[in-house]
Structures are given as structure tokens and as C-alpha cells.
Design an enzyme around this catalytic site. Structure first.
Site, PDB file in Angstrom:
ATOM      1  N   ASP A  55      -5.765  -2.505  -1.420  1.00 20.86           N
ATOM      2  CA  ASP A  55      -6.403  -2.901  -2.818  1.00 20.86           C
ATOM      3  C   ASP A  55      -6.119  -4.098  -3.609  1.00 20.86           C
ATOM      4  OD1 ASP A  55      -7.875  -1.082  -5.112  1.00 20.86           O
ATOM      5  OD2 ASP A  55      -5.817  -1.727  -6.078  1.00 20.86           O
ATOM      6  N   GLU A 102      -9.527  -5.828  -0.406  1.00 20.85           N
ATOM      7  CA  GLU A 102     -10.253  -6.569  -1.288  1.00 20.85           C
ATOM      8  C   GLU A 102      -9.987  -7.904  -1.484  1.00 20.85           C
ATOM      9  OE1 GLU A 102     -11.791  -3.513  -4.605  1.00 20.85           O
ATOM     10  OE2 GLU A 102      -9.838  -3.722  -4.458  1.00 20.85           O
TER      11      GLU A 102
END
Ligand code: CA
Length: 673
Positions: free
Chosen positions: A356, A385
Site C-alpha cells: 500500500d 501503489e
């Protein structure tokens, strides 16, 4: 002379007295975080054996540390409170005689003359309800039968991976799932389940669809303010779980008993074992970039401030937009991430990690993680990400952001370039994309088709976000159109195309699927996209009830043709290695874009039995226009395998004309033997 000598002596004495006094009152200049001693041992936390337990805590700035032993995970006074002893490198330790299995504990740190609140330690491997106390555990007792024979399903190349992103609850929460352990880890283990119309649900559905990797959004222990593990299951609660509490422990609300710290561990292992037995690898979504709490976090209760970045004014920086951001570049935070990830691989047999807000972490840490995990197993897949959610004090040149992916070692990033070119920007809900008829997205789509690698036919100046290739090799690109964030694709198409009929929007969804699943790179699907999943228009459904988030299995029946199309596309990708070439060089050699002379119409050819494909030449055409379009065929004897919503790898029909006529809003695939 004598007076000066005596005055000098007095001055030195005063200096020494002041220094001594200030150290006693804690007034000495504290160490900066970079001066904190590094401890490289892998024995922090609890080390259990039947004859005794050793506990170690890294807390260099602590003045004193207490260890509290408890009978259970949430109530009662301590059985014992013990003072821990400080050793080298800021490590405090204590040894307990006898078998302590099943007892719970907290630590308490004194700094600045004050005792901080009790907490489990960052390395806790088991906790009581809501993660407030650590548990002393014999982990071998949490292994399901046959665990030592558990094997990862085979995987040849990263580009063979087809990811399916799921929240544990969503798969089984709906009554029509036919699953007994609704909302639980054990819901992932049930086979033979079906909806009222008799169609497969749950694990059997995943197998039928043909995905290779189940990507679970957070399953580590997250905060009780999001989901209170002590409440009975009939109390409605829901959260995605992006607010970490205990990084090395599974979330208790997915277990049948959150109070006994062993149950969540055993049941998560059972889920992984069952998925492996059914040929599916398991990916964990990990959120080391911030903690759910800030002042009350486990990190801040053992080494205040150290694990986080600060701005010049000393306040916490906030690149996560969740109140804090961790400092992966600091030695013990880096070490923590490495040890934590290795633990999930070794103890739980996890096959991959989705990181993340990976852009918050530094490149060196990510590359160290990659080296350590790939030394255990080179097939572990790491992706993240490649962005942050706010400004960070870490310079861009050091961040593991998308533009730096080519500097990351065996790590992939999500392609927002392709995602937004397909359907429109996630920040502008009414904007359309290629599949919904917006012209001008062609170069971004081509960039997605070649998996963000360098290709001579892509005009990078016209790509929506990236003006240069960012992936060195195709596996470094995660190809997708939607995920848990933002609207589901189906809801987005309804928002951006209010005048389109349902039949037209189905064509758009299917065109997007064809574009994702035939493009180079690693395919990624949001759970339920294969049955037109809707969150009833809710965009950020992180704490929406089951009614919004759950997969409604009646849609598999209602939209059976859509499901079949997705399943057949996945089969097509798996049967044809030309769609998953392992190197950028191979893509440059075999993949050529054709000149279609039309807007919103793209065609490319994959030639020469690419990557060992049985098909000599493949022609792929995407028409984002509402009207049918014509594309000149290269010379040869072409057979159609995909037309409208029909896929037949043996060939639907021969194309005897010199051109193909591609219906509006659809893909077409032809091959030459
Ligand atoms: Ca929790």
C-alpha cells in the site's frame, strides 16, 4: 596565578556537576533518531520454549521498561509485573522460567520520567481480542493438519499471474453465497457451495473463473475503532482495514474466536492451505506506510517518534493522508519491514505482497525486501501503489514511486495510466475513457498494451500521465481497470454514461476486460467485476455495510453471459503465451501496432509464434466507438476467435475478406495458424 588555577578548577567542577545533574533529570541532549543504535538480531519479541520464554524489546530512549504478565488477553490484573534489564544496542530483555504458552503480556516504557500506556510489542505474533495484549504462543500448535506438506502452486513466470483482489468478508457475506462461515477466513475454505440458482460460489467460483492469485486486502490486525472484535457477529461492522494495529498478527474479526489468540492464526493458515491445494496462490495487502493510531500506536509506545517521519517543524509528516507516515529509511523501521514480511512468508506461506502507498517507502528498503524475500523463494511476487497520498519529506529521487519502477528490483507497480485511459480519471467521475467512447486515449492504451515498457511505436509525449516508459520488464506493470478504491467499473460506467443502455454498458465492461486480459504485463481483476459488481454508487466504501460491499451472487446468474466471457478470456490468456511475454525485448520484436486511420480504434499484431505460442500470428482489434469499424487485414488466412461476446479458440469462423468489420464497443481477435 594561583587564583586563576583555583577558578579554573571550580569552573570544571561546576561543568561536571551540571552535566551530571542534567543526565539525572533527563535534560541531556537526546540522541537524534539517526543516532539510535541498530539491533540486527532476529529475536525481538517473544521466544517461546517449553522450559522458558525470553522477551526482548528495542527501546533505546527508555529510562525503564516493565513487563506485565496476564492470564488472558483483555481483562484482570497482571499475574506478575517485572522490570526488564537494558543490554546492548537499546535492547531490553527478560527471561521467564517454565512453560508460558497461552499467557498474555504487555510492555510499558518510561520516557521523560513518565510511564507510557501498556502495549503489545511491535513484534507480537499473537494477541488477545482487539490486539491490546500480546500472547505467548507455541506457533507449531496453530498449524492445521498437513501444514508441513503445504506447497505453493506452480508458477513459471510473473507475467503468468492473474490477480483477483478481494476483501475476506465480501466473498461470503451475502446469504446467497451458500457459505456457512460468512465473513470469515474459513469462508475461503468451503467447497461445493452455490447460489440458489445452483451456480458455484466462493472458492469453487474462483477456480471456475481461473485466476492464479487471490489478493486479500488487509488481513493483518487492524484497529478496534474500525471493527471491534469483542462484539458478536450479529452486530453489523465493516472496514477495509487500512489502519494497522499489529502488523504480524491476523485480524481477529475474521476468526471464529477473536479472544483466543491461537484461533485467528490457525484459521488463516487453513485458508491459505486450502487455496494452495486448489491451485491458487495468496497475496497479502500490506500497509507499513502508516499506522492506524499515531500517539497511541504500538511503535510510539515503545520508541516514541522513531518509526515515523517528521517535517522540519518536528510534527509528523503525512504522506499517507492518515495522520502519519513511517520512516522506512531508518535502520530499525527498514529492518522491521524486512523481518515482518519474511515472517509472513515463512510462518504463513504467503506467496506475494501488494504494498500500500509504496511511494512512501524508499527504493533501498524495497530492494532489500525484494532481495531477502526472493532469497527464500524467487517466485514471490511483490507489487505496489507507486504513489503517495500527500507530500512527504522524502525526496522523489529516493521514493519507490511509479516513475522509479525501473530502479526497483523484481517489484511491480499499478498502471494508473492504463486504468484511467480505459474508463476516465478516477478523480473526475463523469469523464469517459476509451471503452466509453472518449477519443484521444490511443497512446495511453498502447502504452498499457506494452506494459509501460519501451516500444518504438508508442509516442510517449501523448501518454496521459507518464511521458517515458517506467517498467524495465513487462512483469513490472499491473494492468487493471478498477480495484477496491473508487467506483466499481460497473458503477463508473453508469455515472459517466448516463444515457447508455445496460446492453451498451455491458459491452463497455467486456471491452475493458478484453483489453486488460490480452495486454502484456500482469493482469489484475477487482472481485466481482466478472458479474458487473456494483457498490450501489458508493465510491469509497471502506466502512460501508455488507449490503454495499458484499458480492451479490445472484448477479452471477443474472449476468451469466458476462461471467462466461470473463472466464473464457482468462482461459485464452492462459492458453496463449503470446499475451504474457516475459521480456520487453520480446514485446518489441513481436508486437506491432497497425495504422487504423481512425479515432478510438486500435489494432496490433503479435507475430512469429511469440513466446512459444501455437498461433503463428495474432491480430487484436479494439473498437471504442459506438459504430462498427473496418480494419484492413494483413495478408494471410485469418480465423476469428473473439467476436462480440463469443470466444472460441478453435475459431468461430474464417475471415475470407481482406478486412475485418468490428462491431461497436467491442474487441475482435483473429489468428493465423
Ligand atoms: Ca483488530
Amino acid at each position: 596565578m594561583r587564583t586563576i588555577f583555583l577558578l579554573s578548577i571550580l569552573f570544571v567542577v561546576v561543568l561536571l556537576w551540571t552535566a551530571c545533574r542534567s543526565s539525572k533529570t533527563g535534560q541531556v541532549t537526546p540522541l537524534t533518531y539517526d543516532q539510535y543504535p541498530f539491533y540486527g538480531g532476529n529475536d525481538l519479541g517473544i521466544s517461546w520454549s517449553a522450559s522458558g520464554t525470553v522477551f526482548k524489546l528495542w527501546s533505546p530512549a527508555a529510562q525503564a521498561v516493565r513487563f506485565h504478565l496476564y492470564e488472558n488477553g483483555s481483562t484482570g490484573n497482571p499475574l506478575r509485573t517485572l522490570d526488564m534489564k537494558k543490554g546492548k544496542s537499546g535492547v531490553w530483555s527478560i527471561a521467564l522460567k517454565g512453560d508460558m504458552q497461552g499467557k498474555y503480556y504487555t510492555v510499558q516504557v518510561q520516557t521523560g520520567g513518565k510511564w507510557l500506556a501498556e502495549t503489545p510489542d511491535p513484534y507480537a505474533k499473537a494477541v488477545g481480542v482487539n490486539g491490546q495484549r500480546g500472547m505467548i504462543i507455541d506457533l507449531s500448535k496453530t498449524n492445521p493438519a498437513g501444514w508441513n506438506d503445504d506447497k505453493r502452486p506452480s508458477q513459471a513466470a510473473f507475467t503468468d499471474i492473474i490477480l483477483y483482489e478481494l476483501h475476506v468478508r465480501d466473498l461470503s457475506a451475502h446469504i446467497n453465497s451458500g457459505i456457512k462461515h460468512r465473513g470469515k477466513f474459513l469462508g475461503l475454505t468451503e467447497t461445493g457451495t452455490h447460489n440458489v440458482a445452483g451456480q458455484r460460489t466462493g472458492l469453487d467460483h474462483l477456480k471456475e473463473l481461473g485466476i492464479t492469485h487471490l489478493h486479500l486486502i488487509p488481513v493483518f490486525d487492524y484497529r478496534s475503532s474500525s471493527v471491534d472484535e469483542s462484539l458478536p457477529p450479529q452486530v453489523p461492522q465493516y472496514n477495509w482495514g487500512y489502519d494497522p494495529e499489529n502488523y504480524n498478527v491476523p485480524e481477529g474479526s475474521y476468526a471464529t474466536d477473536a479472544a483466543d489468540g491461537a484461533v485467528r492464526i490457525r484459521e488463516f493458515k487453513q485458508a491459505i492451505q486450502t487455496l494452495h491445494r486448489n491451485g491458487i496462490r495468496v497475496v497479502m495487502d500490506v500497509v507499513y506506510n502508516h499506522t492506524g493510531a499515531t500517539d497511541e500506536s504500538v511503535f510510539n509506545r515503545v520508541a516514541p517518534g522513531y518509526y515515523y517521519r517528521q517535517n522540519a517543524d518536528g510534527k509528523y509528516s503525512n504522506a499517507s493522508a492518515c495522520g502519519n507516515e513511517t520512516a522506512s529509511e531508518r535502520a530499525m523501521m527498514r529492518q522491521y519491514m524486512i523481518e515482518s514480511l519474511k515472517y509472513w512468508v515463512q510462518e504463513y506461506h504467503i506467496d506475494g505482497f501488494r504494498v500500500d502507498l509504496m511511494g512512501i517507502h524508499d527504493i533501498e528498503t524495497m530492494n532489500r525486501i525484494s532481495a531477502e524475500l526472493h532469497a527464500i523463494d524467487p517466485t514471490i511476487f511483490i507489487y505496489g501503489e507507486g504513489w503517495t497520498a500527500g507530500a512527504s519529506p522524502l525526496p522523489d529521487s529516493l521514493k519507490a514511486i511509479k516513475a522509479n519502477t525501473h530502479r526497483l528490483d523484481r517489484i511491480a507497480a499499478f498502471s494508473d495510466d492504463f486504468r484511467d485511459a480505459l474508463k476516465g480519471s478516477v478523480f473526475n467521475h463523469e469523464e469517459r475513457g476509451f471503452v466509453s467512447g472518449r477519443p484521444g486515449q490511443e497512446e495511453s492504451i498502447k502504452f498499457g498494451i506494452v506494459a509501460s515498457t519501451k516500444h518504438p511505436q508508442v509516442d510517449y509525449s501523448k501518454v496521459n500521465y507518464s511521458k517515458a516508459p517506467w517498467a524495465k520488464e513487462p512483469f513490472q506493470t499491473i494492468t487493471y481497470v478498477d480495484c477496491h478504491d473508487n467506483h466499481t467499473l460497473w458503477d463508473r460506467l453508469a455515472l459517466s454514461c448516463p444515457d447508455a443502455s445496460e446492453a451498451e454498458r455491458i459491452k463497455m465492461q467486456e471491452l475493458a476486460a478484453a483489453m486488460v486480459l490480452t495486454s502484456q504485463g500482469v493482469s489484475f481483476l477487482h472481485a466481482g467485476v466478472e458479474m458487473l459488481r456494483s457498490k450501489q454508487g458508493v465510491e469509497n466504501s471502506f466502512n460501508s455495510p455488507d449490503a454495499i460491499n458484499q458480492i451479490d451472487w445472484s448477479r452471477k446468474t443474472q449476468y451469466a453471459a458476462v461471467f462466461d466471457y470473463f472466464r473464457d478470456l482468462i482461459q485464452l490468456r492462459k492458453n496463449h503465451p503470446a499475451f504474457r511475454m516475459p521480456s520487453a525485448e520480446m514485446i518489441r520484436t513481436h508486437l506491432k501496432f497497425l495504422d487504423t486511420n481512425a479515432s478510438n480504434l486500435l489494432a496490433y499484431q503479435i507475430t512469429g509464434n511469440a513466446n512459444g505460442d501455437a498461433w503463428k500470428n495474432i491480430l487484436v482489434i479494439f473498437n471504442g466507438n459506438p459504430a462498427a469499424k473496418t480494419v484492413q487485414l494483413p495478408p494471410g488466412k485469418w480465423a476469428v476467435v473473439l467476436e462480440g461476446d463469443v470466444i472460441n479458440e478453435k475459431g468461430i469462423r474464417e475471415e475470407t475478406r481482406s478486412h475485418a468489420e468490428v462491431p461497436g464497443i467491442s474487441a475482435m481477435i483473429l489468428f493465423e495458424q
